[in-house]
Design a protein around this motif. Structure first.
Motif, short mmCIF file in Angstrom:
data_model
loop_
_atom_site.label_atom_id
_atom_site.label_comp_id
_atom_site.label_asym_id
_atom_site.label_seq_id
_atom_site.Cartn_x
_atom_site.Cartn_y
_atom_site.Cartn_z
N ASP A 3 24.07 21.76 3.69
CA ASP A 3 24.75 21.24 4.88
C ASP A 3 25.72 22.28 5.43
OD1 ASP A 3 23.40 18.88 4.73
OD2 ASP A 3 24.94 17.87 3.54
N ALA A 4 26.34 23.02 4.58
CA ALA A 4 27.28 24.04 5.03
C ALA A 4 26.56 25.13 5.80
CB ALA A 4 28.03 24.63 3.83
N LYS A 5 25.34 25.48 5.35
CA LYS A 5 24.56 26.50 6.05
C LYS A 5 24.12 26.00 7.43
CE LYS A 5 20.71 29.58 5.50
NZ LYS A 5 19.56 29.99 4.74
N VAL A 6 23.74 24.73 7.50
CA VAL A 6 23.32 24.16 8.79
C VAL A 6 24.51 24.13 9.75
CG1 VAL A 6 22.55 22.03 9.90
CG2 VAL A 6 21.43 22.81 7.82
N LEU A 7 25.68 23.72 9.23
CA LEU A 7 26.87 23.68 10.08
C LEU A 7 27.27 25.08 10.55
CD1 LEU A 7 29.03 21.01 8.25
CD2 LEU A 7 27.85 20.79 10.43
N LYS A 8 27.08 26.06 9.68
CA LYS A 8 27.42 27.44 10.07
C LYS A 8 26.45 27.93 11.15
CE LYS A 8 28.39 31.92 8.11
NZ LYS A 8 28.42 32.75 6.93
N ASP A 9 25.16 27.60 11.02
CA ASP A 9 24.19 27.99 12.05
C ASP A 9 24.49 27.31 13.39
OD1 ASP A 9 22.84 29.61 10.30
OD2 ASP A 9 21.32 28.09 9.79
N VAL A 10 24.87 26.03 13.35
CA VAL A 10 25.21 25.31 14.57
C VAL A 10 26.44 25.93 15.20
CG1 VAL A 10 26.04 23.10 15.46
CG2 VAL A 10 24.12 23.16 13.88
N ALA A 11 27.44 26.29 14.36
CA ALA A 11 28.66 26.89 14.88
C ALA A 11 28.38 28.25 15.50
CB ALA A 11 29.69 27.02 13.76
N LEU A 12 27.44 29.01 14.94
CA LEU A 12 27.10 30.32 15.52
C LEU A 12 26.38 30.16 16.86
CD1 LEU A 12 26.00 32.40 12.41
CD2 LEU A 12 28.03 32.74 13.82
N ARG A 13 25.51 29.14 16.94
CA ARG A 13 24.78 28.92 18.20
C ARG A 13 25.71 28.44 19.31
NH1 ARG A 13 20.81 24.79 17.22
NH2 ARG A 13 21.36 24.76 15.04
N HIS A 14 26.72 27.68 18.97
CA HIS A 14 27.61 27.11 19.96
C HIS A 14 28.95 27.84 19.98
CE1 HIS A 14 24.88 23.84 20.79
NE2 HIS A 14 24.73 23.64 19.49
N ARG A 15 28.95 29.10 19.73
CA ARG A 15 30.18 29.88 19.70
C ARG A 15 30.79 29.93 21.10
NH1 ARG A 15 29.37 35.81 18.38
NH2 ARG A 15 27.54 34.83 17.55
N GLY A 16 32.08 29.71 21.17
CA GLY A 16 32.79 29.75 22.44
C GLY A 16 32.97 28.39 23.07
N ARG A 17 32.28 27.35 22.57
CA ARG A 17 32.44 26.00 23.11
C ARG A 17 33.17 25.15 22.09
NH1 ARG A 17 26.58 24.45 24.89
NH2 ARG A 17 25.93 26.37 23.97
N PRO A 18 34.22 24.51 22.46
CA PRO A 18 34.94 23.68 21.50
C PRO A 18 34.16 22.40 21.19
CG PRO A 18 35.97 23.56 23.65
CD PRO A 18 34.89 24.58 23.74
N PHE A 19 34.12 22.05 19.92
CA PHE A 19 33.37 20.87 19.49
C PHE A 19 34.17 19.59 19.70
CE2 PHE A 19 31.37 24.11 16.73
CZ PHE A 19 30.10 23.98 17.22
N ALA A 20 35.46 19.65 19.58
CA ALA A 20 36.26 18.44 19.58
C ALA A 20 36.62 17.95 20.97
CB ALA A 20 37.55 18.66 18.78
N SER A 21 36.59 18.79 21.97
CA SER A 21 37.00 18.34 23.31
C SER A 21 35.85 17.62 24.01
CB SER A 21 37.47 19.52 24.15
OG SER A 21 36.37 20.35 24.44
N LEU A 22 36.20 16.58 24.71
CA LEU A 22 35.22 15.83 25.47
C LEU A 22 35.11 16.42 26.87
CD1 LEU A 22 36.18 12.20 24.50
CD2 LEU A 22 34.21 13.49 23.72
N ILE A 23 33.91 16.64 27.30
CA ILE A 23 33.71 17.17 28.64
C ILE A 23 33.82 16.04 29.66
CG2 ILE A 23 32.09 18.32 30.18
CD1 ILE A 23 31.01 19.76 27.71
N HIS A 24 33.17 14.94 29.39
CA HIS A 24 33.20 13.77 30.27
C HIS A 24 34.03 12.70 29.60
CE1 HIS A 24 30.13 15.56 32.78
NE2 HIS A 24 29.42 15.80 31.70
N LYS A 25 35.18 12.37 30.16
CA LYS A 25 36.06 11.40 29.55
C LYS A 25 35.80 9.99 30.04
CE LYS A 25 39.55 14.73 28.61
NZ LYS A 25 40.31 15.72 29.26
N ASP A 26 35.31 9.82 31.27
CA ASP A 26 35.02 8.50 31.83
C ASP A 26 33.52 8.31 31.94
OD1 ASP A 26 37.75 8.10 32.18
OD2 ASP A 26 37.70 8.95 34.21
N VAL A 27 33.11 7.07 31.74
CA VAL A 27 31.70 6.73 31.88
C VAL A 27 31.45 6.32 33.32
CG1 VAL A 27 29.87 5.18 31.14
CG2 VAL A 27 31.55 5.98 29.49
N HIS A 28 30.54 7.00 33.98
CA HIS A 28 30.19 6.70 35.36
C HIS A 28 28.71 6.41 35.44
CE1 HIS A 28 34.02 7.92 37.04
NE2 HIS A 28 33.97 9.04 36.33
#
Length: 111
Positions: A3-28
């Protein structure tokens, strides 16, 4: 460990984008869905009419350039070959007078 290796691969692919911040806060709802509250398709209708007019004008100009003006001037309502047009005109006037008389009768005797 896997699981740590999978998470590291995901983190490398999504480098530069924060995981915790929500892009869309309201449902429309989608603007094109039927259940949305201010659905106005006036722009689509205007686009449809504009495309329809432009396409037909293009065809009219193309036919005029290819064949020229093919419509002749009528010589009269009761000419040699136009007598059916004159009869239709008289019949149309007759129907107008008949409807007018029927409405006057209805107003006078049925009200």
């Amino acid at each position: 460990p896997n699981d740590a290796k999978v998470l590291k691969d995901v983190a490398l692919r999504h480098r530069g984008r924060p995981f915790a911040s929500l892009i869309h806060k309201d449902v429309h709802e989608s603007l094109l869905s039927v259940s949305s509250s201010g659905t106005d398709f006036r722009g689509f209708i205007n686009l449809f009419i504009l495309v329809l007019v432009v396409a037909n004008v293009r065809l009219m100009v193309e036919n005029f350039m290819k064949y020229g003006l093919l419509i002749g001037r009528p010589r009269g309502v009761f000419g040699d070959h136009l007598w059916p047009c004159g009869l239709c005109f008289l019949q149309m006037l007759g129907w107008v007078v008949l409807v007018w008389a029927t409405e006057r009768y209805a107003v006078r005797f049925l009200s």
